[in-house]
Design a protein around this motif. Structure first.
Motif, mmCIF file in Angstrom:
data_model
loop_
_atom_site.group_PDB
_atom_site.id
_atom_site.type_symbol
_atom_site.label_atom_id
_atom_site.label_comp_id
_atom_site.label_asym_id
_atom_site.label_seq_id
_atom_site.Cartn_x
_atom_site.Cartn_y
_atom_site.Cartn_z
ATOM 1 N N LEU A 107 39.842 45.537 24.433
ATOM 2 C CA LEU A 107 40.277 44.598 25.429
ATOM 3 C C LEU A 107 40.833 46.283 26.107
ATOM 4 O O LEU A 107 42.743 46.405 25.264
ATOM 5 C CB LEU A 107 41.661 43.782 26.317
ATOM 6 N N MET A 133 40.601 45.797 34.115
ATOM 7 C CA MET A 133 40.640 45.198 32.376
ATOM 8 C C MET A 133 39.123 45.194 31.988
ATOM 9 O O MET A 133 38.602 44.813 32.769
ATOM 10 C CB MET A 133 40.570 43.840 32.050
ATOM 11 N N ALA A 178 35.189 37.987 28.117
ATOM 12 C CA ALA A 178 35.087 38.163 29.454
ATOM 13 C C ALA A 178 35.232 37.452 30.587
ATOM 14 O O ALA A 178 36.389 37.315 30.928
ATOM 15 C CB ALA A 178 33.365 39.380 29.400
ATOM 16 N N THR A 181 39.051 36.316 30.230
ATOM 17 C CA THR A 181 40.298 37.201 30.270
ATOM 18 C C THR A 181 39.775 36.892 31.293
ATOM 19 O O THR A 181 40.698 37.080 32.483
ATOM 20 C CB THR A 181 39.679 38.766 29.990
ATOM 21 N N ALA A 182 38.640 36.945 32.704
ATOM 22 C CA ALA A 182 38.525 37.096 34.423
ATOM 23 C C ALA A 182 39.351 35.899 34.587
ATOM 24 O O ALA A 182 39.913 36.035 35.721
ATOM 25 C CB ALA A 182 37.381 36.937 34.315
ATOM 26 N N ARG A 185 42.752 37.064 34.962
ATOM 27 C CA ARG A 185 42.948 37.456 36.265
ATOM 28 C C ARG A 185 42.693 36.825 37.163
ATOM 29 O O ARG A 185 42.844 35.927 37.717
ATOM 30 C CB ARG A 185 42.433 38.568 35.691
ATOM 31 N N LEU A 189 34.419 39.050 37.840
ATOM 32 C CA LEU A 189 33.950 39.713 36.102
ATOM 33 C C LEU A 189 32.314 40.928 36.504
ATOM 34 O O LEU A 189 31.469 40.139 37.561
ATOM 35 C CB LEU A 189 33.373 38.573 35.165
ATOM 36 N N ASP A 240 37.683 43.731 39.079
ATOM 37 C CA ASP A 240 38.558 43.062 38.169
ATOM 38 C C ASP A 240 38.859 43.070 36.589
ATOM 39 O O ASP A 240 39.171 44.462 35.860
ATOM 40 C CB ASP A 240 39.271 41.850 38.723
ATOM 41 N N THR A 241 37.532 42.514 35.865
ATOM 42 C CA THR A 241 36.842 42.599 34.899
ATOM 43 C C THR A 241 35.658 43.157 34.971
ATOM 44 O O THR A 241 34.886 42.823 35.066
ATOM 45 C CB THR A 241 37.235 40.757 34.236
#
Ligand code: NAD
Length: 361
Positions: A107, A133, A178, A181-182, A185, A189, A240-241
């Protein structure tokens, strides 16, 4: 009672020991504030390990890492070891660390702090507000695929071979990191591949698309890697991600890093399965050109320590406090040489560390 954590420190080479020393001071101070204690074990990796043992990733280092709650790494490498055979180079130690701890997810945040917008080589209006990210697959793909090597063909010509390969389960586990993580946030993605040319990328795209059904809140998009590289410098705020394979992630995360203006500001986390220790390290290398001169920016190392507190140790408040201290010292005008701009004075690595300790209080 204070919560105690076993941390393996891998200072490595070049500026590594200088920035690691600051990180240890910061962690100790943060520990006093948040009732945390740390048992630090220092171990060798990279060039310093080659010099001491002949091996860039000695078994004692692996044992220390396996016996810890988390691992803080600085950087490895330097001119001195550049001409050694590949399997004895410092970088081999890094690859061995990643594969033996099963660190399959990398990451890398690329966030533009308002204080440093003008440090970017891109225009303010392009980079202001960027907060990306990059989730890079780290233990598969082209860097690990077999067969690999330099072979001699029947006609006597040499032929270099590497293999880009992903199994469904490898794509699933990085995809899960992923999407999750998205979710934490902006719920956007972007999966990056080269499925117009590569079968391995086609499988990647199919699997990631199928996973989206489990994350209905996440807006999923796909880009070919060449377009992604272009979009990243053209209009980075759209991201974003980002999730991508090992090779593409290596390149894109460095490009994303440069949006921020200084590689000396960027942390990273390499994660394994839940409950296993991760490795936290700055994105930059060992900067041999400035090693031993008190010129290194310790902030990427410090922010890596904050990520360690957040992801491995579940100490979000302590992580927040470190990140707030970084913002505070920048607000106060402290700048190392790599992020200095007109109107600011340059401070050294140690002075930046002292300012951080003061900012933490
Ligand atoms: P580098 O990141 O070490 O340095 C690139 C430039 O950025 C240099 O001018 C350096 O002085 C500057 N820089 C980097 N970190 C800085 C910091 N914290 N503060 C101020 N300035 C900083 O990359 P490189 O020069 O390509 O590689 C040097 C060595 O590092 C090589 O041996 C390489 O293999 C190794 N390397 C290691 C890692 C790692 O440990 N993960 C990553 C990349 C490179």
């Amino acid at each position: 009672m204070a919560q105690n954590y076993r941390i393996t420190l891998l200072p490595g080479d070049g500026i590594g020991p200088e920035i690691m020393a600051i990180a240890v001071q910061v962690l100790k101070r943060i520990g006093e504030k948040f009732d945390l204690t740390f048992d630090f074990t220092e171990a060798l990796i990279g060039g310093s390990a080659i010099d001491a043992t002949g091996n860039p990733f000695p078994p004692e280092t692996l044992a220390a890492c396996q016996n810890s709650d988390s691992i803080l790494l600085a950087a490895i490498g330097g001119y001195k070891w550049d001409n050694l055979p590949r399997n004895q180079r410092p970088e081999t130690g890094l690859l061995a660390l990643r594969s033996s701890l099963n660190l399959f997810a990398n990451l890398r945040p690329a966030t533009i702090l308002p204080q440093l917008v003008d440090a970017s080589t891109l225009k303010r209006e392009v980079v202001e507000g960027v907060d990306i990210m990059v989730v890079r697959e780290l233990t598969g793909g082209l860097y690990f695929g077999e067969p690999r090597g330099i072979f001699t063909t029947e006609s006597g010509e040499k032929r270099g071979v590497n293999t880009m390969t992903y199994t469904e389960s490898e794509i699933d586990r990085i995809g899960k990191v992923a999407f999750e993580t998205a979710m934490k946030r902006g719920k956007k993605l972007c999966s990056v591949d080269k499925s117009n040319v590569l079968e391995v990328s086609q499988l990647w795209r199919d699997k990631i698309t199928a996973m989206a059904a489990d994350y209905p809140e996440v807006e999923l998009s796909h880009l070919y890697v060449d377009n992604a590289a272009m979009q990243l410098v053209r209009s980075p705020r759209q991201f974003d991600t980002i999730v991508t394979s090992n090779l593409f992630g290596d390149i894109l995360s460095d490009a994303a890093a440069m949006l921020t203006g200084s590689i000396g500001m960027l942390p990273s986390a390499s994660l394994s399965n839940p409950g296993q220790p991760g490795v936290y390290e700055p994105v930059h290398g060992s900067a041999p050109d400035i090693a031993g001169q008190d010129k290194a920016n310790p902030l990427a190392q410090i922010l890596s320590a904050a990520m360690m507190l957040r992801y491995d140790l579940n100490q979000a408040a302590a992580a927040d406090a470190i990140e707030a201290a970084v913002v505070k010292v920048l607000d106060q005008g402290y700048r190392t040489g790599d992020i200095v701009s007109a109107g600011f004075e340059t401070v050294g690595c140690k002075a930046m560390g002292e300012a951080l300790l003061k900012a933490i209080g």
